[in-house]
Motif scaffolding. Structure first.
Motif, PDB file in Angstrom:
ATOM      1  N   TYR A 118      22.639  -1.622   0.805  1.00 36.94           N
ATOM      2  CA  TYR A 118      21.984  -1.939  -0.657  1.00 36.94           C
ATOM      3  C   TYR A 118      21.631  -0.694  -0.864  1.00 36.94           C
ATOM      4  O   TYR A 118      21.712   0.448  -0.135  1.00 36.94           O
ATOM      5  CB  TYR A 118      20.891  -2.975  -0.493  1.00 36.94           C
ATOM      6  N   ILE A 119      20.580  -0.441  -1.863  1.00 32.92           N
ATOM      7  CA  ILE A 119      20.689   1.488  -2.226  1.00 32.92           C
ATOM      8  C   ILE A 119      19.006   0.340  -2.362  1.00 32.92           C
ATOM      9  O   ILE A 119      18.872  -0.118  -3.256  1.00 32.92           O
ATOM     10  CB  ILE A 119      21.068   1.900  -3.316  1.00 32.92           C
ATOM     11  N   ALA A 120      18.207   1.390  -2.213  1.00 35.26           N
ATOM     12  CA  ALA A 120      16.478   0.822  -3.315  1.00 35.26           C
ATOM     13  C   ALA A 120      16.147   2.846  -3.516  1.00 35.26           C
ATOM     14  O   ALA A 120      16.603   3.813  -3.631  1.00 35.26           O
ATOM     15  CB  ALA A 120      15.958   1.096  -1.446  1.00 35.26           C
ATOM     16  N   PHE A 121      16.092   2.088  -4.614  1.00 37.21           N
ATOM     17  CA  PHE A 121      15.276   3.315  -5.893  1.00 37.21           C
ATOM     18  C   PHE A 121      13.564   2.618  -5.779  1.00 37.21           C
ATOM     19  O   PHE A 121      13.191   1.968  -6.046  1.00 37.21           O
ATOM     20  CB  PHE A 121      15.893   3.285  -6.885  1.00 37.21           C
ATOM     21  N   GLY A 122      12.910   4.149  -6.311  1.00 37.29           N
ATOM     22  CA  GLY A 122      11.610   4.141  -6.335  1.00 37.29           C
ATOM     23  C   GLY A 122      11.218   5.134  -6.391  1.00 37.29           C
ATOM     24  O   GLY A 122      11.529   6.587  -5.435  1.00 37.29           O
TER      25      GLY A 122
ATOM     26  N   SER B 112       1.671   3.863  -5.778  1.00 36.21           N
ATOM     27  CA  SER B 112       2.294   2.277  -4.972  1.00 36.21           C
ATOM     28  C   SER B 112       0.824   2.811  -4.267  1.00 36.21           C
ATOM     29  O   SER B 112       0.209   3.983  -3.517  1.00 36.21           O
ATOM     30  CB  SER B 112       3.454   3.353  -4.247  1.00 36.21           C
ATOM     31  N   ASN B 113       0.346   1.615  -3.157  1.00 36.55           N
ATOM     32  CA  ASN B 113      -0.858   2.569  -2.281  1.00 36.55           C
ATOM     33  C   ASN B 113       0.329   2.429  -1.076  1.00 36.55           C
ATOM     34  O   ASN B 113      -0.386   3.405  -0.104  1.00 36.55           O
ATOM     35  CB  ASN B 113      -1.561   0.368  -1.573  1.00 36.55           C
ATOM     36  N   THR B 114       1.077   2.163  -1.167  1.00 36.88           N
ATOM     37  CA  THR B 114       1.630   2.368   0.469  1.00 36.88           C
ATOM     38  C   THR B 114       2.548   4.143   0.637  1.00 36.88           C
ATOM     39  O   THR B 114       2.386   5.267   1.612  1.00 36.88           O
ATOM     40  CB  THR B 114       3.190   1.490   1.109  1.00 36.88           C
ATOM     41  N   LYS B 115       2.928   4.564  -0.776  1.00 36.44           N
ATOM     42  CA  LYS B 115       3.762   5.975  -1.053  1.00 36.44           C
ATOM     43  C   LYS B 115       2.933   6.956  -1.913  1.00 36.44           C
ATOM     44  O   LYS B 115       3.194   6.621  -2.732  1.00 36.44           O
ATOM     45  CB  LYS B 115       4.599   5.548  -0.823  1.00 36.44           C
ATOM     46  N   PRO B 116       2.372   6.563  -2.095  1.00 33.92           N
ATOM     47  CA  PRO B 116       1.238   7.444  -3.442  1.00 33.92           C
ATOM     48  C   PRO B 116       1.724   8.651  -4.116  1.00 33.92           C
ATOM     49  O   PRO B 116       2.248   8.521  -4.960  1.00 33.92           O
ATOM     50  CB  PRO B 116      -0.468   7.380  -2.485  1.00 33.92           C
TER      51      PRO B 116
ATOM     52  N   ALA C  41      14.155  -2.535  -6.145  1.00 33.37           N
ATOM     53  CA  ALA C  41      13.630  -1.382  -5.985  1.00 33.37           C
ATOM     54  C   ALA C  41      12.153  -1.375  -5.447  1.00 33.37           C
ATOM     55  O   ALA C  41      11.917  -3.027  -4.909  1.00 33.37           O
ATOM     56  CB  ALA C  41      12.873  -2.060  -7.735  1.00 33.37           C
ATOM     57  N   ILE C  42      11.114  -0.668  -5.505  1.00 31.88           N
ATOM     58  CA  ILE C  42       9.810  -0.207  -4.418  1.00 31.88           C
ATOM     59  C   ILE C  42       9.509   0.751  -5.076  1.00 31.88           C
ATOM     60  O   ILE C  42       9.993   1.456  -5.769  1.00 31.88           O
ATOM     61  CB  ILE C  42      10.920  -0.007  -3.120  1.00 31.88           C
ATOM     62  N   GLY C  43       7.722   0.644  -5.095  1.00 30.92           N
ATOM     63  CA  GLY C  43       6.962   0.975  -5.307  1.00 30.92           C
ATOM     64  C   GLY C  43       6.058   0.522  -6.251  1.00 30.92           C
ATOM     65  O   GLY C  43       6.337   0.573  -7.300  1.00 30.92           O
ATOM     66  N   GLY C  44       4.739  -0.071  -6.445  1.00 32.33           N
ATOM     67  CA  GLY C  44       4.017  -0.674  -6.372  1.00 32.33           C
ATOM     68  C   GLY C  44       4.354  -1.929  -7.560  1.00 32.33           C
ATOM     69  O   GLY C  44       2.849  -1.928  -8.346  1.00 32.33           O
ATOM     70  N   ILE C  45       4.935  -2.210  -6.694  1.00 29.49           N
ATOM     71  CA  ILE C  45       5.511  -3.360  -7.830  1.00 29.49           C
ATOM     72  C   ILE C  45       4.247  -4.571  -7.430  1.00 29.49           C
ATOM     73  O   ILE C  45       3.886  -5.289  -6.186  1.00 29.49           O
ATOM     74  CB  ILE C  45       7.126  -4.137  -6.591  1.00 29.49           C
ATOM     75  N   THR C  46       4.543  -5.354  -8.540  1.00 29.65           N
ATOM     76  CA  THR C  46       3.175  -6.881  -8.980  1.00 29.65           C
ATOM     77  C   THR C  46       3.729  -7.766  -9.047  1.00 29.65           C
ATOM     78  O   THR C  46       4.957  -7.984  -9.853  1.00 29.65           O
ATOM     79  CB  THR C  46       1.876  -6.046  -8.753  1.00 29.65           C
TER      80      THR C  46
ATOM     81  N   HIS D 198       1.953  -4.258  -0.301  1.00 27.00           N
ATOM     82  CA  HIS D 198       0.507  -4.696  -0.687  1.00 27.00           C
ATOM     83  C   HIS D 198       0.483  -5.570  -1.900  1.00 27.00           C
ATOM     84  O   HIS D 198      -0.560  -6.359  -1.223  1.00 27.00           O
ATOM     85  CB  HIS D 198       0.375  -3.214  -1.256  1.00 27.00           C
ATOM     86  N   ASN D 199       0.765  -6.081  -2.635  1.00 29.31           N
ATOM     87  CA  ASN D 199       0.305  -6.929  -3.088  1.00 29.31           C
ATOM     88  C   ASN D 199       0.695  -8.126  -3.386  1.00 29.31           C
ATOM     89  O   ASN D 199       0.708  -9.285  -2.940  1.00 29.31           O
ATOM     90  CB  ASN D 199       1.224  -6.792  -5.004  1.00 29.31           C
ATOM     91  N   LEU D 200       1.729  -7.851  -1.380  1.00 27.50           N
ATOM     92  CA  LEU D 200       2.186  -9.443  -1.264  1.00 27.50           C
ATOM     93  C   LEU D 200       1.080  -9.696   0.078  1.00 27.50           C
ATOM     94  O   LEU D 200      -0.188 -10.808   0.005  1.00 27.50           O
ATOM     95  CB  LEU D 200       3.431  -9.344  -1.234  1.00 27.50           C
ATOM     96  N   PHE D 201       1.135  -9.055   0.455  1.00 25.18           N
ATOM     97  CA  PHE D 201       0.791  -8.539   2.238  1.00 25.18           C
ATOM     98  C   PHE D 201      -1.181  -8.977   1.907  1.00 25.18           C
ATOM     99  O   PHE D 201      -2.284  -8.644   2.718  1.00 25.18           O
ATOM    100  CB  PHE D 201       1.200  -8.249   3.434  1.00 25.18           C
ATOM    101  N   ALA D 202      -1.941  -8.485   0.829  1.00 21.50           N
ATOM    102  CA  ALA D 202      -2.818  -8.644   1.085  1.00 21.50           C
ATOM    103  C   ALA D 202      -3.595  -8.912   0.492  1.00 21.50           C
ATOM    104  O   ALA D 202      -4.483  -9.320  -0.227  1.00 21.50           O
ATOM    105  CB  ALA D 202      -3.293  -7.044  -0.663  1.00 21.50           C
ATOM    106  N   ALA D 203      -2.823  -9.952  -0.868  1.00 20.18           N
ATOM    107  CA  ALA D 203      -3.319 -11.496  -1.321  1.00 20.18           C
ATOM    108  C   ALA D 203      -4.052 -12.336  -0.360  1.00 20.18           C
ATOM    109  O   ALA D 203      -3.834 -12.926   0.292  1.00 20.18           O
ATOM    110  CB  ALA D 203      -2.094 -12.220  -1.310  1.00 20.18           C
ATOM    111  N   ASP D 204      -5.391 -12.850  -0.844  1.00 20.94           N
ATOM    112  CA  ASP D 204      -6.145 -14.040  -0.339  1.00 20.94           C
ATOM    113  C   ASP D 204      -5.242 -15.175   0.408  1.00 20.94           C
ATOM    114  O   ASP D 204      -4.887 -15.972   0.913  1.00 20.94           O
ATOM    115  CB  ASP D 204      -6.608 -14.947  -0.945  1.00 20.94           C
ATOM    116  N   ASP D 205      -4.015 -15.399  -0.479  1.00 18.86           N
ATOM    117  CA  ASP D 205      -2.391 -16.850   0.138  1.00 18.86           C
ATOM    118  C   ASP D 205      -1.611 -15.672   0.020  1.00 18.86           C
ATOM    119  O   ASP D 205      -1.177 -16.330  -1.403  1.00 18.86           O
ATOM    120  CB  ASP D 205      -3.093 -17.817  -1.398  1.00 18.86           C
ATOM    121  N   ILE D 206      -0.774 -15.146   1.500  1.00 20.57           N
ATOM    122  CA  ILE D 206       0.167 -14.708   1.167  1.00 20.57           C
ATOM    123  C   ILE D 206       1.098 -15.562   1.117  1.00 20.57           C
ATOM    124  O   ILE D 206       2.041 -15.321  -0.461  1.00 20.57           O
ATOM    125  CB  ILE D 206       0.255 -14.100   2.339  1.00 20.57           C
ATOM    126  N   GLU D 207       1.481 -16.680   0.897  1.00 19.05           N
ATOM    127  CA  GLU D 207       1.994 -18.427   0.420  1.00 19.05           C
ATOM    128  C   GLU D 207       2.684 -17.893  -0.468  1.00 19.05           C
ATOM    129  O   GLU D 207       3.668 -18.497  -1.286  1.00 19.05           O
ATOM    130  CB  GLU D 207       2.077 -19.605   1.752  1.00 19.05           C
TER     131      GLU D 207
END
Length: 208
Positions: A127-131, A136-140, A164-169, A188-197
């Motif tokens: 796979y190829i990743a763009f972004g 982005s919180n991880t790579k501002p 695709a990567i970078g600030g996706i919500t 961040h938008n996944l693992f900082a969520a109150d309910d990750i599942e």
């Protein structure tokens, strides 16, 4: 990387998810339907990284998901991970393929460059990743990429999985998928969520 039935590719964060939070967070994401976990930890504590990835691999296997290791081919080989994600300054995908074998999943960061993507595919990347596509919180400091890059990549590389990567919500992910991405890499938008599942389920609903 065919038969993708989920669009969520979760990336761990050692700062956001210290100690047991790593395992509880990943478990919740897996329960929410995530099938791709990338372990990202830039520390040099090999014994901890080994222990954490062995546990994560067991969790991923239990949930029929794949564990990829960020940057570290040696660790991926040592624990028997499903593959690696490589940056442009990491080991060449050709060398990684020799070490990890034909069944390993190898992904490559291509930033905003179709030329880098073409080279990665030539070097046997799965796979190829763009972004980044959004702030982005991880790579501002990562340079931004336009959404139409995904459309161009989809046309140019019709048989390669595009990440695709970078600030996706959950709010902007649909635009990235519509533009041509197969998978959306989220931290961040996944693992900082109150309910990750529940958040993982929200991301995967976008696939439909």
């Amino acid at each position: 990387m065919t038969n993708i039935h989920t669009n969520l590719y979760a990336i761990t964060d050692s700062t956001l998810m210290p100690d047991e939070k790593l395992f509880s967070g990943v478990t919740a994401a897996l329960k929410g339907g995530c099938k791709w976990i990338q372990y990202r930890d830039k520390s040099t504590d090999h014994s901890r990284r080994f222990s954490e990835t062995k546990t994560l691999l067991r969790l991923c296997v239990q949930h029929n998901a794949k564990l990829l290791i960020n940057d570290d081919v040696s660790l991926a080989q040592e624990i028997g991970a499903h593959g690696v994600h490589l940056g442009q300054s990491d080991i060449n995908p050709v060398a990684a393929r020799i070490i990890l074998g034909s069944n390993a999943v190898i992904g490559v960061t291509c930033h905003d460059s179709l030329a880098l993507a073409q080279q990665a595919i030539k070097d046997s990347a799965n796979y190829i990743a763009f972004g980044r596509f959004f702030s982005s919180n991880t790579k501002p400091d990562a340079r931004p990429a336009p959404l139409n890059l995904l459309t161009q990549a989809r046309a140019k590389f019709p048989h390669t999985t595009i990440v695709a990567i970078g600030g996706i919500t959950t709010e902007n992910a649909k635009s990235v998928l519509t533009a041509g991405a197969d998978l959306i890499a989220v931290c961040h938008n996944l693992f900082a969520a109150d309910d990750i599942e529940a958040q993982a389920k929200l991301f995967n609903e976008l696939y439909k």
